[in-house]
Write a protein that holds these residues in place. Structure first.
Motif, PDB file in Angstrom:
ATOM      1  N   GLY A  73       4.880  -1.739   4.096  1.00 28.86           N
ATOM      2  CA  GLY A  73       6.498  -1.248   3.910  1.00 28.86           C
ATOM      3  C   GLY A  73       6.594  -0.024   4.848  1.00 28.86           C
ATOM      4  O   GLY A  73       7.779   0.252   4.889  1.00 28.86           O
ATOM      5  N   PHE A  74       5.600   0.336   5.577  1.00 31.75           N
ATOM      6  CA  PHE A  74       5.887   1.567   6.404  1.00 31.75           C
ATOM      7  C   PHE A  74       6.571   0.913   7.700  1.00 31.75           C
ATOM      8  O   PHE A  74       6.124  -0.171   8.129  1.00 31.75           O
ATOM      9  CB  PHE A  74       4.564   2.145   6.722  1.00 31.75           C
ATOM     10  CG  PHE A  74       4.958   3.673   7.113  1.00 31.75           C
ATOM     11  CD1 PHE A  74       5.000   4.796   6.349  1.00 31.75           C
ATOM     12  CD2 PHE A  74       5.201   3.933   8.589  1.00 31.75           C
ATOM     13  CE1 PHE A  74       5.232   6.123   6.853  1.00 31.75           C
ATOM     14  CE2 PHE A  74       5.438   5.209   9.103  1.00 31.75           C
ATOM     15  CZ  PHE A  74       5.501   6.380   8.026  1.00 31.75           C
TER      16      PHE A  74
ATOM     17  N   GLU B 298      -0.199   7.580   5.112  1.00 31.57           N
ATOM     18  CA  GLU B 298       0.675   6.619   3.964  1.00 31.57           C
ATOM     19  C   GLU B 298       0.176   5.127   4.139  1.00 31.57           C
ATOM     20  O   GLU B 298      -0.277   4.898   4.904  1.00 31.57           O
ATOM     21  CB  GLU B 298       2.002   6.749   4.340  1.00 31.57           C
ATOM     22  CG  GLU B 298       2.634   8.164   3.818  1.00 31.57           C
ATOM     23  CD  GLU B 298       4.223   7.985   4.111  1.00 31.57           C
ATOM     24  OE1 GLU B 298       4.759   7.071   3.482  1.00 31.57           O
ATOM     25  OE2 GLU B 298       4.782   9.080   4.343  1.00 31.57           O
TER      26      GLU B 298
ATOM     27  N   ASN C 243       2.300   6.099  10.227  1.00 33.47           N
ATOM     28  CA  ASN C 243       2.002   6.556   8.975  1.00 33.47           C
ATOM     29  C   ASN C 243       1.039   7.528   8.867  1.00 33.47           C
ATOM     30  O   ASN C 243       0.375   7.676   7.764  1.00 33.47           O
ATOM     31  CB  ASN C 243       1.804   5.240   8.116  1.00 33.47           C
ATOM     32  CG  ASN C 243       0.327   4.546   8.579  1.00 33.47           C
ATOM     33  OD1 ASN C 243       0.137   4.407   9.717  1.00 33.47           O
ATOM     34  ND2 ASN C 243      -0.471   3.665   7.873  1.00 33.47           N
TER      35      ASN C 243
ATOM     36  N   THR D 190       6.255   5.248   1.979  1.00 36.57           N
ATOM     37  CA  THR D 190       5.439   4.467   1.059  1.00 36.57           C
ATOM     38  C   THR D 190       4.780   5.593   0.108  1.00 36.57           C
ATOM     39  O   THR D 190       5.415   6.507  -0.492  1.00 36.57           O
ATOM     40  CB  THR D 190       4.669   3.735   1.750  1.00 36.57           C
ATOM     41  OG1 THR D 190       3.688   4.427   2.624  1.00 36.57           O
ATOM     42  CG2 THR D 190       5.487   2.566   2.669  1.00 36.57           C
TER      43      THR D 190
END
Length: 96
Positions: free
Chosen positions: A28-29, A24, A35, A8
Motif C-alpha cells: 500500500g505504500f 514502513e 518506504n 502505511t
C-alpha cells in the motif's frame, strides 16, 4: 523516539546518533516514494533511501557493524548497502 508512519505502518525502526531509521510496510505504500527514511530528533525527514529500481520498495533492513552502512532488501529482489548519512546506494546486487 516514536515516529509516525507516512503512509502505511512502521515495520521496523532503528535508533542511531543521526536519528531514527524507519522502514514502513511496503503493501500500500506509493511506489514513487521510498518506504525507508531517516527522521531527525526534531521529526524532520533527513533523507529517503535511494531505490535500485523506481518500481520497488524495501522489505528488510539492518544496521551493519561498521556503523556507516545499512543492509537492505527490496520486494523486487535487490540487496543493497546504503550510506547511513545520505541514504544513497553504495553497492547493490540482484538476488533473483
Amino acid at each position: 523516539m516514536d515516529s509516525e508512519p507516512l503512509h502505511t505502518r512502521i515495520e521496523k525502526s532503528i535508533q542511531t546518533t543521526l536519528g531514527e531509521i524507519v522502514l514502513e510496510h511496503p503493501a500500500g505504500f506509493p511506489y514513487h516514494e521510498s518506504n525507508l527514511y531517516l527522521v531527525s530528533r526534531s521529526g524532520k525527514i533527513l533523507w529517503m533511501a535511494e531505490k535500485p529500481d523506481p518500481t520497488t520498495l524495501y522489505s528488510r533492513m539492518r544496521l551493519n557493524e561498521d556503523g556507516e552502512t545499512l543492509s537492505t532488501y527490496t520486494i523486487g529482489g535487490h540487496a543493497c548497502d546504503l550510506n547511513l548519512r545520505t541514504g544513497k546506494i553504495v553497492s547493490q546486487t540482484s538476488i533473483h
